[in-house]
Design a protein around this motif. Structure first.
Motif, PDB file in Angstrom:
ATOM      1  N   ALA A   1       0.857  -1.191   0.000  1.00  0.00           N
ATOM      2  CA  ALA A   1       0.000   0.000   0.000  1.00  0.00           C
ATOM      3  C   ALA A   1       0.893   1.241   0.000  1.00  0.00           C
ATOM      4  O   ALA A   1       2.088   1.162   0.313  1.00  0.00           O
ATOM      5  CB  ALA A   1      -0.916   0.010   1.214  1.00  0.00           C
ATOM      6  N   SER A   2       0.312   2.358  -0.345  1.00  0.00           N
ATOM      7  CA  SER A   2       1.065   3.616  -0.306  1.00  0.00           C
ATOM      8  C   SER A   2       1.152   4.103   1.135  1.00  0.00           C
ATOM      9  O   SER A   2       0.280   3.822   1.953  1.00  0.00           O
ATOM     10  CB  SER A   2       0.396   4.665  -1.189  1.00  0.00           C
ATOM     11  OG  SER A   2      -0.941   4.845  -0.813  1.00  0.00           O
ATOM     12  N   ARG A   3       2.215   4.835   1.453  1.00  0.00           N
ATOM     13  CA  ARG A   3       2.407   5.341   2.821  1.00  0.00           C
ATOM     14  C   ARG A   3       1.467   6.507   3.120  1.00  0.00           C
ATOM     15  O   ARG A   3       0.938   6.602   4.214  1.00  0.00           O
ATOM     16  CB  ARG A   3       3.858   5.758   3.028  1.00  0.00           C
ATOM     17  CG  ARG A   3       4.805   4.572   3.044  1.00  0.00           C
ATOM     18  CD  ARG A   3       6.235   5.010   3.312  1.00  0.00           C
ATOM     19  NE  ARG A   3       7.104   3.861   3.372  1.00  0.00           N
ATOM     20  CZ  ARG A   3       7.399   3.207   4.486  1.00  0.00           C
ATOM     21  NH1 ARG A   3       6.906   3.609   5.634  1.00  0.00           N
ATOM     22  NH2 ARG A   3       8.198   2.159   4.451  1.00  0.00           N
ATOM     23  N   ILE A   4       1.301   7.397   2.176  1.00  0.00           N
ATOM     24  CA  ILE A   4       0.315   8.475   2.263  1.00  0.00           C
ATOM     25  C   ILE A   4      -0.338   8.574   0.893  1.00  0.00           C
ATOM     26  O   ILE A   4       0.276   8.220  -0.121  1.00  0.00           O
ATOM     27  CB  ILE A   4       0.923   9.849   2.680  1.00  0.00           C
ATOM     28  CG1 ILE A   4       2.033  10.271   1.716  1.00  0.00           C
ATOM     29  CG2 ILE A   4       1.396   9.815   4.129  1.00  0.00           C
ATOM     30  CD1 ILE A   4       2.595  11.674   1.970  1.00  0.00           C
ATOM     31  N   ALA A   5      -1.577   9.035   0.854  1.00  0.00           N
ATOM     32  CA  ALA A   5      -2.281   9.086  -0.426  1.00  0.00           C
ATOM     33  C   ALA A   5      -3.480  10.016  -0.343  1.00  0.00           C
ATOM     34  O   ALA A   5      -3.885  10.432   0.739  1.00  0.00           O
ATOM     35  CB  ALA A   5      -2.741   7.672  -0.818  1.00  0.00           C
ATOM     36  N   PHE A   6      -4.046  10.290  -1.525  1.00  0.00           N
ATOM     37  CA  PHE A   6      -5.302  11.042  -1.592  1.00  0.00           C
ATOM     38  C   PHE A   6      -6.033  10.653  -2.862  1.00  0.00           C
ATOM     39  O   PHE A   6      -5.453  10.110  -3.800  1.00  0.00           O
ATOM     40  CB  PHE A   6      -5.062  12.554  -1.536  1.00  0.00           C
ATOM     41  CG  PHE A   6      -4.533  13.138  -2.816  1.00  0.00           C
ATOM     42  CD1 PHE A   6      -5.400  13.701  -3.748  1.00  0.00           C
ATOM     43  CD2 PHE A   6      -3.184  13.145  -3.099  1.00  0.00           C
ATOM     44  CE1 PHE A   6      -4.930  14.247  -4.932  1.00  0.00           C
ATOM     45  CE2 PHE A   6      -2.686  13.679  -4.283  1.00  0.00           C
ATOM     46  CZ  PHE A   6      -3.568  14.232  -5.200  1.00  0.00           C
ATOM     47  N   SER A   7      -7.318  10.953  -2.859  1.00  0.00           N
ATOM     48  CA  SER A   7      -8.140  10.758  -4.042  1.00  0.00           C
ATOM     49  C   SER A   7      -8.964  12.018  -4.269  1.00  0.00           C
ATOM     50  O   SER A   7      -9.669  12.462  -3.361  1.00  0.00           O
ATOM     51  CB  SER A   7      -9.066   9.551  -3.860  1.00  0.00           C
ATOM     52  OG  SER A   7      -9.826   9.341  -5.034  1.00  0.00           O
TER      53      SER A   7
END
Length: 138
Positions: A71-77
């Motif tokens: 998974a990504s460590r930090i993310a946004f959509s």
């Protein structure tokens, strides 16, 4: 995909091209600004995870159940109604000075970056990045 398959996986799609197509224009601009901020904090390039999540960095997880993945460590959509930030290691109390937002399990929802304190947001992103580095060292 079975129950043990992770649906949100890192893709080879161009994150910048995805952001360039986001509507409405204000959401696109906020998404591009957020991508620059997360890239500056993480030192990692934006990558598209699944069909609509822009993630930075990655880690491997393994649950007691045996399920595992990346998974990504930090993310946004940049969703149509609001920005959804996927940040770990932050509390409701940490978010109080942010401005207009709402919280969900592991998510921070923001309608517009213009309605929040960007210094507080940057601090939250840094806090989450640091938390993930401590919890899941490279």
């Amino acid at each position: 995909m079975g129950w043990d398959s992770n649906k949100t996986i890192e893709t080879d799609s161009d994150a910048a091209a995805f952001l360039a197509a986001v509507e409405p224009p204000e959401r696109r601009e906020d998404g591009e600004r957020l991508a620059m901020l997360m890239q500056a904090v993480s030192g990692e390039p934006p990558r598209l995870w699944g069909s609509s999540i822009i993630g930075f960095g990655r880690y491997h997880y393994r649950y007691d159940s045996g399920r595992e993945g990346d998974a990504s460590r930090i993310a946004f959509s940049p969703r149509k109604a609001e920005l959804v930030l996927y940040l770990s290691g932050i509390s409701d109390e940490d978010c109080e000075p942010l401005g207009k937002h709402r919280r969900g399990k592991g998510c921070l929802y923001i309608k517009r970056l213009s309605g929040i304190d960007m210094d507080v947001l940057e601090a939250l992103i840094r806090q989450s990045w640091s938390y993930m580095a401590d919890k899941h060292p490279a």
